[in-house]
Write a protein that holds these residues in place. Structure first.
Motif, PDB file in Angstrom:
ATOM      1  N   LEU A 161      13.219  -4.633   0.224  1.00 60.15           N
ATOM      2  CA  LEU A 161      14.565  -4.870   0.281  1.00 60.15           C
ATOM      3  C   LEU A 161      14.985  -3.312  -0.082  1.00 60.15           C
ATOM      4  O   LEU A 161      15.896  -2.435  -0.431  1.00 60.15           O
ATOM      5  N   ALA A 162      14.131  -2.369  -1.178  1.00 53.96           N
ATOM      6  CA  ALA A 162      14.772  -0.842  -1.065  1.00 53.96           C
ATOM      7  C   ALA A 162      14.661  -0.151  -0.583  1.00 53.96           C
ATOM      8  O   ALA A 162      14.728   0.965  -0.092  1.00 53.96           O
ATOM      9  N   LEU A 163      13.583  -0.811   0.506  1.00 53.36           N
ATOM     10  CA  LEU A 163      13.096   0.817   1.392  1.00 53.36           C
ATOM     11  C   LEU A 163      15.126   0.596   2.909  1.00 53.36           C
ATOM     12  O   LEU A 163      14.717   1.637   2.776  1.00 53.36           O
ATOM     13  N   ALA A 164      15.884   0.080   2.708  1.00 53.19           N
ATOM     14  CA  ALA A 164      17.164   0.242   2.710  1.00 53.19           C
ATOM     15  C   ALA A 164      17.247   1.280   2.483  1.00 53.19           C
ATOM     16  O   ALA A 164      18.076   2.375   2.634  1.00 53.19           O
ATOM     17  N   GLY A 165      17.279   2.232   0.969  1.00 51.33           N
ATOM     18  CA  GLY A 165      17.752   2.859   0.514  1.00 51.33           C
ATOM     19  C   GLY A 165      17.189   3.769  -0.038  1.00 51.33           C
ATOM     20  O   GLY A 165      17.443   5.150   0.050  1.00 51.33           O
ATOM     21  N   ALA A 166      15.297   3.725   0.242  1.00 50.79           N
ATOM     22  CA  ALA A 166      14.369   4.872   0.250  1.00 50.79           C
ATOM     23  C   ALA A 166      14.667   5.892   1.933  1.00 50.79           C
ATOM     24  O   ALA A 166      15.114   5.754   2.260  1.00 50.79           O
ATOM     25  N   PRO A 167      14.008   7.284   0.905  1.00 46.96           N
ATOM     26  CA  PRO A 167      14.046   8.546   2.612  1.00 46.96           C
ATOM     27  C   PRO A 167      12.893   8.064   2.948  1.00 46.96           C
ATOM     28  O   PRO A 167      11.991   7.329   2.947  1.00 46.96           O
ATOM     29  N   GLY A 168      13.046   9.088   3.742  1.00 51.39           N
ATOM     30  CA  GLY A 168      12.174   8.355   5.294  1.00 51.39           C
ATOM     31  C   GLY A 168      10.731   8.375   4.509  1.00 51.39           C
ATOM     32  O   GLY A 168      10.034   6.969   5.028  1.00 51.39           O
ATOM     33  N   GLU A 169       9.964   9.155   4.824  1.00 53.06           N
ATOM     34  CA  GLU A 169       9.341   9.812   3.914  1.00 53.06           C
ATOM     35  C   GLU A 169       8.218   7.894   1.989  1.00 53.06           C
ATOM     36  O   GLU A 169       7.873   7.876   2.522  1.00 53.06           O
ATOM     37  N   LEU A 170       9.489   8.314   1.970  1.00 52.43           N
ATOM     38  CA  LEU A 170       8.762   7.521   0.920  1.00 52.43           C
ATOM     39  C   LEU A 170       9.204   5.907   1.494  1.00 52.43           C
ATOM     40  O   LEU A 170       8.720   5.344   1.279  1.00 52.43           O
ATOM     41  N   ALA A 171      10.202   5.740   2.253  1.00 51.69           N
ATOM     42  CA  ALA A 171      10.140   4.039   3.102  1.00 51.69           C
ATOM     43  C   ALA A 171       9.394   3.459   3.637  1.00 51.69           C
ATOM     44  O   ALA A 171       8.826   2.342   3.650  1.00 51.69           O
ATOM     45  N   ARG A 172       8.467   4.426   4.636  1.00 54.57           N
ATOM     46  CA  ARG A 172       7.289   4.392   4.803  1.00 54.57           C
ATOM     47  C   ARG A 172       6.220   4.071   4.125  1.00 54.57           C
ATOM     48  O   ARG A 172       5.225   3.147   4.263  1.00 54.57           O
ATOM     49  N   LEU A 173       6.248   4.846   2.636  1.00 56.70           N
ATOM     50  CA  LEU A 173       5.161   4.426   1.667  1.00 56.70           C
ATOM     51  C   LEU A 173       5.522   2.736   1.039  1.00 56.70           C
ATOM     52  O   LEU A 173       4.932   2.256   1.014  1.00 56.70           O
ATOM     53  N   LEU A 174       7.035   3.145   0.807  1.00 56.20           N
ATOM     54  CA  LEU A 174       6.662   1.270   0.270  1.00 56.20           C
ATOM     55  C   LEU A 174       6.997   0.139   1.021  1.00 56.20           C
ATOM     56  O   LEU A 174       6.011  -1.008   0.790  1.00 56.20           O
ATOM     57  N   ALA A 175       7.128   0.574   2.063  1.00 52.15           N
ATOM     58  CA  ALA A 175       6.610  -0.620   3.340  1.00 52.15           C
ATOM     59  C   ALA A 175       5.428  -0.535   3.401  1.00 52.15           C
ATOM     60  O   ALA A 175       4.490  -1.929   3.839  1.00 52.15           O
ATOM     61  N   SER A 176       4.228   0.747   3.491  1.00 49.50           N
ATOM     62  CA  SER A 176       2.842   0.002   3.584  1.00 49.50           C
ATOM     63  C   SER A 176       2.453  -0.810   2.347  1.00 49.50           C
ATOM     64  O   SER A 176       1.914  -1.614   2.175  1.00 49.50           O
ATOM     65  N   VAL A 177       2.983  -0.444   1.150  1.00 50.63           N
ATOM     66  CA  VAL A 177       3.091  -0.669  -0.309  1.00 50.63           C
ATOM     67  C   VAL A 177       2.905  -2.857   0.056  1.00 50.63           C
ATOM     68  O   VAL A 177       1.843  -3.108  -0.370  1.00 50.63           O
ATOM     69  N   ALA A 178       4.367  -2.489   0.057  1.00 53.73           N
ATOM     70  CA  ALA A 178       4.775  -4.091   0.118  1.00 53.73           C
ATOM     71  C   ALA A 178       4.209  -4.429   1.227  1.00 53.73           C
ATOM     72  O   ALA A 178       4.086  -6.124   0.577  1.00 53.73           O
ATOM     73  N   ALA A 179       3.392  -4.289   2.319  1.00 52.36           N
ATOM     74  CA  ALA A 179       2.781  -4.585   2.987  1.00 52.36           C
ATOM     75  C   ALA A 179       1.555  -5.615   2.847  1.00 52.36           C
ATOM     76  O   ALA A 179       0.904  -6.307   2.804  1.00 52.36           O
ATOM     77  N   CYS A 180       0.675  -4.408   1.561  1.00 51.26           N
ATOM     78  CA  CYS A 180      -0.235  -4.588   1.343  1.00 51.26           C
ATOM     79  C   CYS A 180      -0.297  -5.444  -0.256  1.00 51.26           C
ATOM     80  O   CYS A 180      -0.995  -6.586  -0.227  1.00 51.26           O
ATOM     81  N   GLY A 181       0.954  -5.883  -0.533  1.00 49.70           N
ATOM     82  CA  GLY A 181       1.064  -6.696  -1.812  1.00 49.70           C
ATOM     83  C   GLY A 181       1.614  -8.155  -0.786  1.00 49.70           C
ATOM     84  O   GLY A 181       1.028  -9.133  -1.802  1.00 49.70           O
ATOM     85  N   ALA A 182       1.789  -8.222   0.604  1.00 44.72           N
ATOM     86  CA  ALA A 182       1.949  -9.426   0.810  1.00 44.72           C
ATOM     87  C   ALA A 182       0.283  -9.638   1.597  1.00 44.72           C
ATOM     88  O   ALA A 182       0.224 -10.790   1.320  1.00 44.72           O
ATOM     89  N   VAL A 183      -0.714  -9.046   1.302  1.00 44.42           N
ATOM     90  CA  VAL A 183      -1.894  -9.778   1.639  1.00 44.42           C
ATOM     91  C   VAL A 183      -2.301  -9.700   0.914  1.00 44.42           C
ATOM     92  O   VAL A 183      -3.049 -10.328   0.797  1.00 44.42           O
ATOM     93  N   HIS A 184      -2.581  -9.654  -0.572  1.00 45.99           N
ATOM     94  CA  HIS A 184      -2.750  -8.930  -1.634  1.00 45.99           C
ATOM     95  C   HIS A 184      -2.020 -10.978  -1.959  1.00 45.99           C
ATOM     96  O   HIS A 184      -3.024 -11.861  -2.520  1.00 45.99           O
ATOM     97  N   ALA A 185      -0.684 -11.258  -1.886  1.00 47.97           N
ATOM     98  CA  ALA A 185      -0.871 -13.013  -2.453  1.00 47.97           C
ATOM     99  C   ALA A 185      -1.703 -13.857  -1.586  1.00 47.97           C
ATOM    100  O   ALA A 185      -1.611 -14.424  -1.898  1.00 47.97           O
ATOM    101  N   TYR A 186      -1.565 -12.867  -0.053  1.00 49.18           N
ATOM    102  CA  TYR A 186      -2.039 -14.385   0.556  1.00 49.18           C
ATOM    103  C   TYR A 186      -3.457 -14.105   0.128  1.00 49.18           C
ATOM    104  O   TYR A 186      -4.525 -15.207   0.208  1.00 49.18           O
ATOM    105  N   LEU A 187      -4.481 -13.364   0.314  1.00 47.23           N
ATOM    106  CA  LEU A 187      -5.619 -13.683  -0.307  1.00 47.23           C
ATOM    107  C   LEU A 187      -5.990 -14.013  -1.583  1.00 47.23           C
ATOM    108  O   LEU A 187      -7.147 -14.662  -2.000  1.00 47.23           O
ATOM    109  N   LEU A 188      -4.850 -13.829  -2.530  1.00 44.27           N
ATOM    110  CA  LEU A 188      -5.068 -14.110  -4.001  1.00 44.27           C
ATOM    111  C   LEU A 188      -4.812 -16.269  -4.367  1.00 44.27           C
ATOM    112  O   LEU A 188      -5.145 -16.604  -4.570  1.00 44.27           O
ATOM    113  N   THR A 189      -4.705 -16.447  -3.345  1.00 45.97           N
ATOM    114  CA  THR A 189      -4.363 -18.236  -3.129  1.00 45.97           C
ATOM    115  C   THR A 189      -5.057 -18.996  -1.608  1.00 45.97           C
ATOM    116  O   THR A 189      -4.754 -19.963  -1.564  1.00 45.97           O
TER     117      THR A 189
END
Length: 186
Positions: free
Chosen positions: A150-178
């Motif tokens: 959700l924070a991606l919409a307000g983030a500057p370019g490079e930070l938005a890309r980083l947040l997207a990557s970290v968010a995707a990794c968190g989603a993978v972690h959630a999958y791996l944990l369950t």
């Protein structure tokens, strides 16, 4: 016979005022107005990075608490925790001092209030069973991943890309944990 009114009518004045107010609100929403009283002169990217680091530190604390409560999960959680620690380093404000406890369990986050849209700090004890603890940790990862998305919409370019990557990794972690994998603690 009454004289014709000179100047704009009351209706046109009100319509103009409403339009001006709407324009002011839109400018405030896009961040183009430098008059946001909450920014205290701190650039948006820095505030967003500091908030992301605090959220990541709380997640690291949850990993540490889960590992302490369920030592049998340490092997399964170690690579995920290491990735979260790497995210903390990547999200840190460039040129800032490394966070306390960068290599091991994280220090508490100096009493800062949680950012909007982020999961609240977990003060509840870790669930009694390993399976419940993994489910709770997965829910924490998922919640933080969604907040970062959700924070991606307000983030500057490079930070938005980083947040997207970290968010995707968190989603993978959630999958791996369950997910149930052979030899994984449940």
């Amino acid at each position: 016979m009454p004289a014709a009114p000179h100047g704009p009518s009351r209706r046109s004045v009100l319509a103009g005022a409403a339009g001006a107010a709407g324009a002011a609100l839109l400018t405030g929403c896009t961040g183009e107005s430098g008059a946001n009283p909450e920014d205290n002169g701190i650039p948006l990217e820095r505030r967003m990075r500091e908030s992301a680091v605090r959220d990541t530190e709380r997640l690291l604390e949850r990993y540490d608490a889960t590992t302490a409560a369920h030592p049998d999960l340490a092997g399964r959680l170690a690579p995920l925790r290491a990735a979260v620690a790497a995210h903390r380093g990547a999200l840190a404000v460039p040129g800032s001092a490394p966070p306390a406890g960068a290599g091991g369990p994280s220090a508490s986050s100096s009493g800062s209030a949680p950012s909007a849209g982020s999961p609240a700090p977990r003060s509840a004890p870790v669930p009694a069973t390993a399976a419940e603890a993994l489910t709770e940790l997965a829910a924490t990862e998922r919640s933080l991943s969604e907040a970062r998305t959700l924070a991606l919409a307000g983030a500057p370019g490079e930070l938005a890309r980083l947040l997207a990557s970290v968010a995707a990794c968190g989603a993978v972690h959630a999958y791996l944990l369950t997910s149930t994998t052979p030899g994984a603690a449940s």
